[in-house]
Design a protein around this motif. Structure first.
Motif, PDB file in Angstrom:
ATOM      1  N   SER A  87      59.498  95.798  42.458  1.00 21.74           N
ATOM      2  CA  SER A  87      58.791  96.136  43.229  1.00 21.74           C
ATOM      3  C   SER A  87      58.687  95.669  44.452  1.00 21.74           C
ATOM      4  CB  SER A  87      57.448  95.512  42.737  1.00 21.74           C
ATOM      5  OG  SER A  87      57.570  94.090  42.564  1.00 21.74           O
ATOM      6  N   ALA A  88      60.089  94.949  44.943  1.00 25.38           N
ATOM      7  CA  ALA A  88      60.265  94.568  46.287  1.00 25.38           C
ATOM      8  C   ALA A  88      60.679  95.633  47.310  1.00 25.38           C
ATOM      9  CB  ALA A  88      61.190  93.353  46.373  1.00 25.38           C
ATOM     10  N   GLU A  89      60.555  95.431  48.132  1.00 28.75           N
ATOM     11  CA  GLU A  89      61.246  96.338  49.471  1.00 28.75           C
ATOM     12  C   GLU A  89      62.450  95.799  50.174  1.00 28.75           C
ATOM     13  OE1 GLU A  89      60.098  98.898  53.444  1.00 28.75           O
ATOM     14  OE2 GLU A  89      58.453  97.449  52.759  1.00 28.75           O
ATOM     15  N   VAL A  90      63.665  96.447  50.161  1.00 26.64           N
ATOM     16  CA  VAL A  90      64.656  95.898  50.705  1.00 26.64           C
ATOM     17  C   VAL A  90      64.753  96.638  52.302  1.00 26.64           C
ATOM     18  CG1 VAL A  90      67.080  95.442  50.952  1.00 26.64           C
ATOM     19  CG2 VAL A  90      65.873  95.401  48.760  1.00 26.64           C
ATOM     20  N   VAL A  91      64.275  95.831  53.245  1.00 24.29           N
ATOM     21  CA  VAL A  91      64.035  96.402  54.451  1.00 24.29           C
ATOM     22  C   VAL A  91      65.407  96.609  55.090  1.00 24.29           C
ATOM     23  CG1 VAL A  91      63.094  96.069  56.733  1.00 24.29           C
ATOM     24  CG2 VAL A  91      61.991  95.164  54.603  1.00 24.29           C
ATOM     25  N   GLU A  92      66.307  95.562  55.003  1.00 21.90           N
ATOM     26  CA  GLU A  92      67.725  95.647  55.606  1.00 21.90           C
ATOM     27  C   GLU A  92      68.772  94.813  54.876  1.00 21.90           C
ATOM     28  OE1 GLU A  92      69.705  94.863  59.935  1.00 21.90           O
ATOM     29  OE2 GLU A  92      67.426  94.734  59.641  1.00 21.90           O
ATOM     30  N   ALA A 109      69.718  89.870  53.044  1.00 19.40           N
ATOM     31  CA  ALA A 109      68.936  90.914  52.929  1.00 19.40           C
ATOM     32  C   ALA A 109      67.558  90.580  53.606  1.00 19.40           C
ATOM     33  CB  ALA A 109      68.713  91.356  51.663  1.00 19.40           C
ATOM     34  N   ASP A 110      66.994  91.288  54.109  1.00 22.11           N
ATOM     35  CA  ASP A 110      65.546  91.274  54.539  1.00 22.11           C
ATOM     36  C   ASP A 110      64.680  91.778  53.520  1.00 22.11           C
ATOM     37  OD1 ASP A 110      66.495  89.798  56.640  1.00 22.11           O
ATOM     38  OD2 ASP A 110      65.532  91.238  58.352  1.00 22.11           O
ATOM     39  N   ILE A 111      63.903  91.113  52.918  1.00 23.29           N
ATOM     40  CA  ILE A 111      62.946  91.417  51.661  1.00 23.29           C
ATOM     41  C   ILE A 111      61.433  91.383  51.923  1.00 23.29           C
ATOM     42  CG2 ILE A 111      62.694  91.089  49.449  1.00 23.29           C
ATOM     43  CD1 ILE A 111      65.607  89.906  49.530  1.00 23.29           C
ATOM     44  N   ARG A 112      60.651  92.295  51.676  1.00 28.45           N
ATOM     45  CA  ARG A 112      59.388  92.141  51.667  1.00 28.45           C
ATOM     46  C   ARG A 112      58.769  92.319  50.251  1.00 28.45           C
ATOM     47  NH1 ARG A 112      55.595  92.206  55.333  1.00 28.45           N
ATOM     48  NH2 ARG A 112      57.089  92.583  56.961  1.00 28.45           N
ATOM     49  N   LEU A 113      58.180  91.252  49.710  1.00 34.24           N
ATOM     50  CA  LEU A 113      57.666  91.207  48.525  1.00 34.24           C
ATOM     51  C   LEU A 113      56.082  90.556  48.476  1.00 34.24           C
ATOM     52  CD1 LEU A 113      58.684  90.933  45.443  1.00 34.24           C
ATOM     53  CD2 LEU A 113      59.066  88.634  45.682  1.00 34.24           C
ATOM     54  N   ALA A 114      55.505  91.091  48.000  1.00 34.14           N
ATOM     55  CA  ALA A 114      54.016  90.945  47.635  1.00 34.14           C
ATOM     56  C   ALA A 114      53.291  90.641  49.272  1.00 34.14           C
ATOM     57  CB  ALA A 114      53.909  89.633  46.841  1.00 34.14           C
TER      58      ALA A 114
END
Length: 232
Positions: A87-92, A109-114
């Motif tokens: 469910s996480a978004e890997v931004v870069e 990695a830059d990650i957006r999670l919850a």
């Protein structure tokens, strides 16, 4: 809060000297972390294929690999890989070239999670103290040149036996260490070779070494873990 983990999986070779990637996935499921830094995730020679087949992650886990691999069949870069929740978004994401006598690298990695953003670096540093310090300097320089600041987490096998010298002193200027405890050798851990380090805008709520019976058999290192939240 997020749970993170770091695991030198020894190319899937366990205490019985058999390569068994299913055991590694079983141990990861026991830990159930949101973000995982793996070391020795690829085979060392030839095409350097990933040790854990992708179908095992797809069918038997809630993680996906971050696409830092520079070879078609590899999961990571010089054996370093990052797994995140599906469910996480890997931004870069990127590979970091490290100075070394033998091939070494790190991954980021830059990650957006919850709804939260976090920058993660996974690493496996050299056996030589001099080269470890050069590699730490390269990682810190890479982070310093990033345009967008972000809460940052460093994880991996530092190969540092001292308590507070060498590369630990270098990282410790800007990062806090999770007091996870010794993780090597898995059968009788005495060395704190594996480390989790958090920037000062993160709070380490809890941490430890995952020493289950399965983990003691699956690799020569035990996994370490930490629970983090934004600093208040």
């Amino acid at each position: 809060m997020i749970k993170v983990a770091s695991y030198n999986m020894h190319k899937g070779v366990g205490a019985d000297r058999r390569c068994n990637p299913e055991r590694i996935v079983d141990v990861l499921r026991e830990i159930d972390a949101d973000i995982i830094a793996l070391q020795e995730a690829d085979r060392r020679f030839g095409t350097r294929e990933r040790v854990i087949p992708l179908h095992l992650l797809d069918e038997q886990s809630d993680w996906k690999p971050v696409a830092v691999g520079r070879r078609i069949g590899s999961m990571g870069w010089h054996g370093n890989a990052i797994l995140v929740r599906k469910s996480a978004e890997v931004v870069e994401c990127d590979a970091i070239h490290l100075p070394a006598l033998e091939p070494r690298g790190a991954v980021t990695a830059d990650i957006r999670l919850a709804g939260s953003a976090i920058r993660v670096v996974g690493m496996h540093l050299d056996l030589s103290g001099l080269w470890r310090r050069r590699q730490a300097a390269a990682i810190l320089a890479h982070l310093a040149h990033r345009n967008t600041p972000s809460p940052t987490l460093l994880m991996g096998d530092l190969n540092e036996w001292t308590a507070a010298a060498g590369c630990l002193r270098d990282f410790g200027r800007d990062f806090r260490f999770a007091a996870t405890g010794p993780s090597f050798h898995a059968r009788r851990p005495i060395g704190r070779l594996d480390r989790i380090m958090a920037s000062t805008d993160l709070t380490i709520v809890d941490c430890g070494v995952h020493a289950s019976p399965a983990a003691r058999k699956a690799s020569d290192h035990l996994p370490i873990w930490a629970i983090l939240e934004p600093a208040r």
